[in-house]
Enzyme design. Sequence first.
Site, PDB file in Angstrom:
ATOM      1  N   GLY A 197      38.273   2.118  51.925  1.00  0.00           N
ATOM      2  CA  GLY A 197      37.420   3.159  51.299  1.00  0.00           C
ATOM      3  C   GLY A 197      36.721   3.911  52.353  1.00  0.00           C
ATOM      4  N   GLY A 198      36.783   3.750  53.526  1.00  0.00           N
ATOM      5  CA  GLY A 198      36.035   4.578  54.685  1.00  0.00           C
ATOM      6  C   GLY A 198      34.953   3.874  55.265  1.00  0.00           C
TER       7      GLY A 198
ATOM      8  N   GLN B 275      59.573 -10.938  33.934  1.00  0.00           N
ATOM      9  CA  GLN B 275      58.153 -10.671  34.204  1.00  0.00           C
ATOM     10  C   GLN B 275      57.403  -9.591  33.656  1.00  0.00           C
ATOM     11  OE1 GLN B 275      54.698 -11.007  37.726  1.00  0.00           O
ATOM     12  NE2 GLN B 275      56.765 -11.530  38.222  1.00  0.00           N
TER      13      GLN B 275
ATOM     14  N   GLU C 256      60.855  -6.938  41.712  1.00  0.00           N
ATOM     15  CA  GLU C 256      59.311  -6.953  42.120  1.00  0.00           C
ATOM     16  C   GLU C 256      59.217  -6.441  43.597  1.00  0.00           C
ATOM     17  OE1 GLU C 256      55.664  -6.861  42.857  1.00  0.00           O
ATOM     18  OE2 GLU C 256      56.357  -7.584  40.917  1.00  0.00           O
TER      19      GLU C 256
ATOM     20  N   ASP D   6      55.787  -5.945  39.001  1.00  0.00           N
ATOM     21  CA  ASP D   6      56.340  -6.565  37.811  1.00  0.00           C
ATOM     22  C   ASP D   6      54.856  -6.556  36.799  1.00  0.00           C
ATOM     23  OD1 ASP D   6      59.143  -7.080  37.387  1.00  0.00           O
ATOM     24  OD2 ASP D   6      58.861  -8.884  38.946  1.00  0.00           O
TER      25      ASP D   6
END
Length: 424
Positions: free
Chosen positions: A246-247, A16, A138, A167
């Site tokens: 993100g807060g 992959q 993976e 991958d």
Amino acid sequence: MKALDGIKILDFTHVQSGPTCTQLLAWFGADVLKVERPGVGDATRKQLVDVPGADSLYFTMLNHNKRSIELNSKNETGKEVLTRLIEECDVLVENFAPGALDRMGFSWERIQEINPRIIMASVKGFGPGKYEDCKVYENVAQCAGGAASTTGFLDGPPLVTGAQIGDSGTGLHLALGIMTALFQRERTGRGQKVLAPMQDGVLNLCRVKLRDQQRLDAGPLKEYSQFGEGIPFGEATPRAGNDSGGGQPGRILKCKGWETDPNAYTYFITQAAVWEPICDVIGKPEWKTAEGYATPPERLDKLNEIFGAIEEWTMTKTKFEVMDICNPLNIPVGPILSTKELIEDEGLRATGTIVDVDHPERGTYASVGCPIKLSDSPVDVTRSPLLGEHTVEILRDVLGYEGEALQAVIESGAVGEAQKTAAE
């Protein structure tokens, strides 16, 4: 004209990570020559087979727009053919186990002797160091790169994600490295090595978690739910469930039909800028100015209560109705889309992100198309090659073998038994 017209890629990749990279380059117009073991080919051709006698979806969905040549690189004639391929190609891409190319007699130094302009791009599990000889897949990459330790709920074990960030994520990083090296070659005239370790690629995608690791020195991470719940932080970035990174507080919430549909959920962010519309939508207008609710810091210890109230509302709506109501108000929400919904999505099909591909052995199947859109380099997704389908074509048209010389290569056993018939 396509962006990479005229660029030849010698594709020694399998499974992959490498095929993701070379498929992307092929979509942009590069001539990708996939080198495969005679009679065997890429291992994924026969892994997770769903149509007897046909290449698996595992293989077909990672090898569009390529040409396949069977080649035994241990055969003397095969070594000669490989040498000529290296002479003709701009890039060699490989994701062999460490040292495999050296054992074949094609070290980086030897490859440079053959073609000083070639770029050799490699995917490895780890970069130089004590783990560089270890095999990586993976889920191992997700664990070693920091993803698993920060994924899941605080009271549960580490989890890997369904996205193939080890991958396919590394394949995308490698493609960027190749393009950068090609650009530099235009200035210097020299090729170079490009390395994309899977651990490094996963770590790059986990950078916000390393951000939070360093923020811990200044105190608890207040945007994490555990802060509002009074749970102490440890020495490392914790698992945060479905909190937004993100807060802005965010959670996955049930929607109408969740009892029978495992994907009847929405992601809902209580962004500070739209707190008042949120209160109106869920029938809690008093929260807009109430003590303990009016400002983001005040709400941190009440997130379970707040999201509980929001979920009472979302459970009366389908996930798409939540979108229809919230988007005009700029409230950030998103439906949890199943793979079935994605594969049937009209918008994704219109843009070529989901495509139908015809295959001579397995019929029509759906696949992911090119995720990057260039206005002057449109992408046409063509089917993956059959094993060795283009061997004679590549020998003749790319390497210039013809007549007795072509027949000698075919008869040598270097390019597979099937090619004897193909050449006749």
